[in-house]
Motif scaffolding. Structure first.
Motif, short mmCIF file in Angstrom:
data_model
loop_
_atom_site.label_atom_id
_atom_site.label_comp_id
_atom_site.label_asym_id
_atom_site.label_seq_id
_atom_site.Cartn_x
_atom_site.Cartn_y
_atom_site.Cartn_z
N VAL A 252 0.84 -1.20 0.00
CA VAL A 252 0.00 0.00 0.00
C VAL A 252 0.88 1.26 0.00
O VAL A 252 2.08 1.18 0.23
CB VAL A 252 -0.92 0.06 1.25
CG1 VAL A 252 -1.88 -1.11 1.30
CG2 VAL A 252 -0.08 0.14 2.53
N ILE A 253 0.23 2.38 -0.27
CA ILE A 253 0.88 3.67 -0.06
C ILE A 253 0.59 4.07 1.38
O ILE A 253 -0.57 4.25 1.75
CB ILE A 253 0.30 4.74 -1.02
CG1 ILE A 253 0.47 4.31 -2.48
CG2 ILE A 253 0.96 6.09 -0.77
CD1 ILE A 253 -0.31 5.16 -3.49
N THR B 223 3.88 3.15 -9.43
CA THR B 223 3.78 1.78 -8.94
C THR B 223 2.46 1.10 -9.27
O THR B 223 2.35 -0.12 -9.18
CB THR B 223 3.91 1.75 -7.40
OG1 THR B 223 2.81 2.48 -6.86
CG2 THR B 223 5.22 2.36 -6.95
N GLY B 224 1.46 1.87 -9.63
CA GLY B 224 0.14 1.29 -9.85
C GLY B 224 -0.64 1.05 -8.57
O GLY B 224 -1.79 0.63 -8.62
N LEU B 225 -0.02 1.32 -7.43
CA LEU B 225 -0.74 1.13 -6.16
C LEU B 225 -1.82 2.20 -6.01
O LEU B 225 -1.58 3.37 -6.32
CB LEU B 225 0.22 1.23 -4.98
CG LEU B 225 1.31 0.17 -4.88
CD1 LEU B 225 2.30 0.53 -3.79
CD2 LEU B 225 0.70 -1.20 -4.60
N LEU C 96 -12.25 10.91 -4.24
CA LEU C 96 -12.77 11.47 -5.49
C LEU C 96 -11.83 11.18 -6.65
O LEU C 96 -12.27 11.00 -7.78
CB LEU C 96 -12.91 13.00 -5.34
CG LEU C 96 -14.20 13.51 -4.75
CD1 LEU C 96 -14.11 15.02 -4.53
CD2 LEU C 96 -15.39 13.19 -5.67
N GLU C 97 -10.54 11.14 -6.36
CA GLU C 97 -9.55 10.92 -7.41
C GLU C 97 -9.30 9.43 -7.65
O GLU C 97 -8.32 9.06 -8.29
CB GLU C 97 -8.24 11.63 -7.06
CG GLU C 97 -8.36 13.15 -7.01
CD GLU C 97 -8.62 13.79 -8.38
OE1 GLU C 97 -8.24 13.18 -9.40
OE2 GLU C 97 -9.22 14.88 -8.42
N GLY C 98 -10.14 8.60 -7.10
CA GLY C 98 -10.07 7.18 -7.42
C GLY C 98 -9.18 6.33 -6.53
O GLY C 98 -8.97 5.14 -6.79
N PHE C 99 -8.63 6.91 -5.47
CA PHE C 99 -7.86 6.10 -4.52
C PHE C 99 -8.81 5.37 -3.59
O PHE C 99 -9.93 5.83 -3.36
CB PHE C 99 -6.96 7.00 -3.67
CG PHE C 99 -5.79 7.60 -4.39
CD1 PHE C 99 -4.59 6.89 -4.50
CD2 PHE C 99 -5.87 8.86 -4.96
CE1 PHE C 99 -3.50 7.46 -5.15
CE2 PHE C 99 -4.79 9.43 -5.61
CZ PHE C 99 -3.60 8.72 -5.72
N LYS C 100 -8.34 4.25 -3.06
CA LYS C 100 -9.07 3.62 -1.95
C LYS C 100 -8.37 4.07 -0.68
O LYS C 100 -7.19 3.80 -0.50
CB LYS C 100 -9.04 2.10 -2.09
CG LYS C 100 -9.87 1.61 -3.25
CD LYS C 100 -9.96 0.08 -3.26
CE LYS C 100 -10.61 -0.39 -4.54
NZ LYS C 100 -9.69 -0.25 -5.72
N VAL C 101 -9.12 4.76 0.16
CA VAL C 101 -8.49 5.40 1.31
C VAL C 101 -8.87 4.69 2.61
O VAL C 101 -10.05 4.40 2.84
CB VAL C 101 -8.89 6.89 1.40
CG1 VAL C 101 -8.09 7.59 2.48
CG2 VAL C 101 -8.68 7.57 0.06
#
Ligand code: ZN
Ligand code: ZN
Ligand code: FE
Length: 755
Positions: A501-502, A694-696, A721-726
């Motif tokens: 993950v990031i 990284t594509g993560l 909103l920007e498509g990350f899973k947070v």
């Protein structure tokens, strides 16, 4: 199993099913379904054996899940077929102590509505200040061992009278097998110590305490998990005096409101906040102030730590008191753990109060009031204790036999039992002997209560933490983990994430593996390890630890880095208040690198901005400067400051523009808002870069900085909103109180991989 034939089955229910009215619930359910057999508490859960038609048994199991009592939590239901048997009736059989496996222990449950009504209607319990039933009352705070039976609690010395005994044995009674059941005839009693005399009798006591509070006095009151200090929350003099006596400058006090209506009058709450403050856990909820209490209560912050009554005594008191709210803060001397012992209370607290109210039931497990706040419609723990502990975190990892020692500030430790991580109650700052004693004692009690033998201990890399020293002295295998990796792993564990993950970890301080102080960190990591992708630029901290109390030092360090000695010519208000020779000494210390550790901490950056803007050049309590900076925001300014991103993230341009804004007389509120927006931009910018490389796309947020409402809310919303899973912390604090969960997850993963 044939749906239409009679079968005998054994059903095992695991989870939080003891001390929450589960067996009476099963009893009623069995009767409704006309099933015969028995139910029993075991260490590891509830076991039911029943005979009935297949289809009815299915209904029965569905109802167990759907209708279970509010404080219970069914984690699993399993069933096995037995040889057909005929039972004469359905009964509750006596608990057996069968194995080292354990079931969940219930947290303390706030007084329920039925019991509030009983206080005025039940002959033998009129105004009984310890009223409870299977749905409410003390649990963790009084429990010494499993299974949860009266003789294993601090209620053991109180022998039930015939009336209570009858209720306790009557399956149709709401007090059936309620372990702390008692009444005016047989239960514990309060005693009030005031003016060198003692007062008994609940009515006299309530009246006297109410009179004292109404007259601006301070009363130490024994609560569920420890003593608390109370005074009238609208009486400025009383509140200020309490501050002086407790030697507590600046930090807001918690407030208990008489009822939901009074709460509504003084604070704003949305639907989620309302649910939280009224829940059976009855935490302190940080809520926006609507109508002013005494100014000293919230000490200039716009949030009130608000809670509602949760003990019978609270209800009795407010009935008599006729005040909308009282301050109710921990009964302790400065940084020591809250007092739980009557003798110690009379010895120590009588010096800082006008009266001490005790009762003669022992508190076994100390708990503070829990503290939560709501962001993005979710309850977020800041301090996890009464009402929440010792509820386990169910993991996919095997954490059995692992002890995680935790960090140093707001310490909690964690023990592993099978796949369950059990976080201790809030212990506090491990900086004094009393806190360390509490830590040690609580560790011993958790080991015994949960039948856990530690075979692996995990601790923070910091060699000077008392938790680290304690861990090393245990003489078992030791694992060492980096502080910010633990933060991220704590959040991952909350969501059972076990992948790359990031990880974004912002906090005040934590030792990095290059020997510097970290705290503005971007990781690419999993549970086993991490790569430090980038971080905030290092800045020297002149005076080392002193910077936390003197944020202006960090501000000077930034100014010196950007302007050199020319900064002395800058005409900034906060500089005018500092003396020149002192400044020169600081400059020399930075130049010669004397006691100037390097830090990439986000907390220190917030400190520096709080000092530059003169919002908080000197801090009276932990994290005051970032809290003040957040409180200063006006949200009017949509702009942000520039920052530089090379190898690391530089805030030189940010600070330069802040200085320009200050010179031009821009409002501190605007500067603060722009600064907060800058941090949000940094997070978004770096996360996007890592995703591209990284594509993560899973971002995990943790660390004390994410207790900043504005930062958490906006980072989470923007990234989503920007498509990350947070993923952000909710059930476990994102401050150092949550670190132990991360430690245990890392240790378990490394053990699994054979590292
Ligand atoms: Zn009740
Ligand atoms: Zn009784
Ligand atoms: Fe931390």
């Amino acid at each position: 199993m044939d749906k239409n034939c009679e079968n005998t089955v054994r059903i095992r229910v695991k989870g939080l099913v003891q001390g929450v009215g589960f067996r009476p619930f099963i009893y009623r359910l069995a009767h409704e379904h006309k099933l015969k057999g028995w139910v029993e508490n075991r260490n590891d859960g509830v076991v039911i054996e029943v005979t009935g038609v297949g289809a009815v048994l299915e209904d029965f199991k569905t109802a167990i899940i759907k209708e279970s009592p509010q404080a219970s939590n069914v984690v699993s239901i399993t069933q096995e077929s037995l040889d057909f048997r005929v039972f004469g009736k359905f009964e509750i059989v006596k608990s057996e102590n069968t194995s080292d496996a354990i079931t969940d222990i219930s947290p303390d449950i706030a007084l329920c509505g039925d019991c509030v009504a009983d206080l005025k209607t039940q002959a033998h319990r009129i105004d009984f200040p310890f009223i409870n039933c299977t749905n409410c009352g003390p649990r963790f705070s009084i429990i010494k061992d499993l299974p949860y039976d009266r003789e294993k609690t601090t209620m053991a010395p109180f022998i039930m009278c015939d009336v209570c005994q009858k209720e306790y044995a009557d399956v149709l009674d709401r007090r059936f097998h309620a372990q702390p059941v008692a009444c005016n005839a047989c239960g514990p009693k309060y005693t009030l110590y005031v003016d060198g005399k003692s007062i008994d009798g609940i009515h006299l006591i309530v009246k006297e305490v109410a009179d004292l509070l109404k007259n601006g006095k301070i009363v130490a009151i024994k609560g569920i998990g420890g003593f608390q200090m109370a005074c009238d929350a609208q009486n400025e003099k009383a509140v200020d005096r309490l501050r002086k006596l407790k030697n507590r400058e600046g930090k807001p006090f918690a407030v208990m409101f008489a009822n939901r209506e009074k709460l509504d009058e003084f604070v704003c709450l949305d639907e989620v906040e309302d649910k939280s403050v009224r829940s059976w856990r009855k935490p302190i909820v940080l809520l926006k102030e609507k109508k002013k209490l005494a100014p000293g209560v919230s000490a200039g912050f716009d949030r009130v730590g608000a809670m509602l009554p949760y003990m019978p005594f609270h209800y009795l008191l407010f009935e008599e008191l006729d005040l909308p709210a009282i301050v109710l803060t921990s009964g302790n001397i400065s940084d020591e753990p809250i007092v739980i012992d009557n003798e110690i209370a009379l010895d120590k607290l009588s010096g800082i109060s006008d009266a001490v109210l005790t009762y003669n039931r022992e508190i076994y497990n100390r708990t503070d009031d829990s503290v939560v706040f709501i962001v993005n419609r979710r309850e977020r723990l800041i301090r996890r204790s009464r009402g929440y502990v010792p509820q386990p975190i169910n993991l996919k990892l095997n954490v059995d036999g692992i002890f995680a020692a935790g960090a140093e500030l707001v310490n909690c430790f964690c023990i592993g039992k099978g796949n369950q991580a059990i976080m201790s109650q809030h212990i506090g700052d491990l900086k004094n002997l009393e806190a360390l004693e509490f830590y040690t004692e609580s560790f011993e009690r958790h080991k015994k209560l949960f039948r856990m033998k530690p075979e692996l201990v995990v601790h923070d890399m910091h060699p000077d933490y008392l938790s680290t020293k304690f861990a090393k002295e245990l003489g078992i295998t030791v694992v060492e983990v980096q502080h910010h990796h633990s933060h991220i792993a704590s959040c991952m564990a909350e969501y059972n994430l076990d992948e790359k993950v990031i990880g974004i970890s912002f906090d005040g301080t934590g030792l990095g593996d290059d020997g510097n102080i970290w705290g503005g960190e971007f990781f690419i990591c999993d549970l086993a390890g991490y790569k430090r992708y980038t971080h905030f630029d290092y800045i020297p901290l002149p005076g080392g630890d002193r910077v936390t109390k003197e944020p202006w030092r960090t501000a000077i360090s930034f100014l010196y880095k950007i302007y050199g000695e020319d900064f002395l010519e800058l005409d900034l208000p906060f500089l005018r208040e500092l003396d020149k020779p002192g400044l020169n000494l600081i400059v020399q210390a930075i130049e010669k690198n004397i006691n100037c550790p390097l830090s990439s901490s986000a907390g220190r950056l917030f400190d520096a901005v709080a000092a530059l803007t003169n919002i908080c050049p000197v801090s009276k309590f932990h994290a005051e400067a970032p809290m003040c900076l957040e409180a200063e925001m006006n949200f009017a300014e949509a702009g942000a400051y520039p920052f530089d991103f090379g190898e690391t993230i530089s805030f030189e341009d940010t600070i330069r523009e802040i200085v320009e804004d200050i010179k031009e007389g821009v409002l501190a509120a605007d500067i603060s808002t722009k600064f907060h927006n800058t941090i949000i931009n940094v997070v978004f910018g770096v996360a996007s870069m890592i995703r591209k490389e990284t594509g993560l796309d899973k971002v995990v947020l943790s660390g004390g900085t994410f207790q900043n409402r504005y930062i958490l809310q906006n980072v989470e919303t923007l990234l989503t909103l920007e498509g990350f899973k947070v993923y952000s912390q909710a059930n476990i604090p994102s401050n150092d109180g949550g670190v132990a969960l991360g430690q245990i997850a890392i240790a378990a993963k490394r053990r699994e991989l054979g590292h």
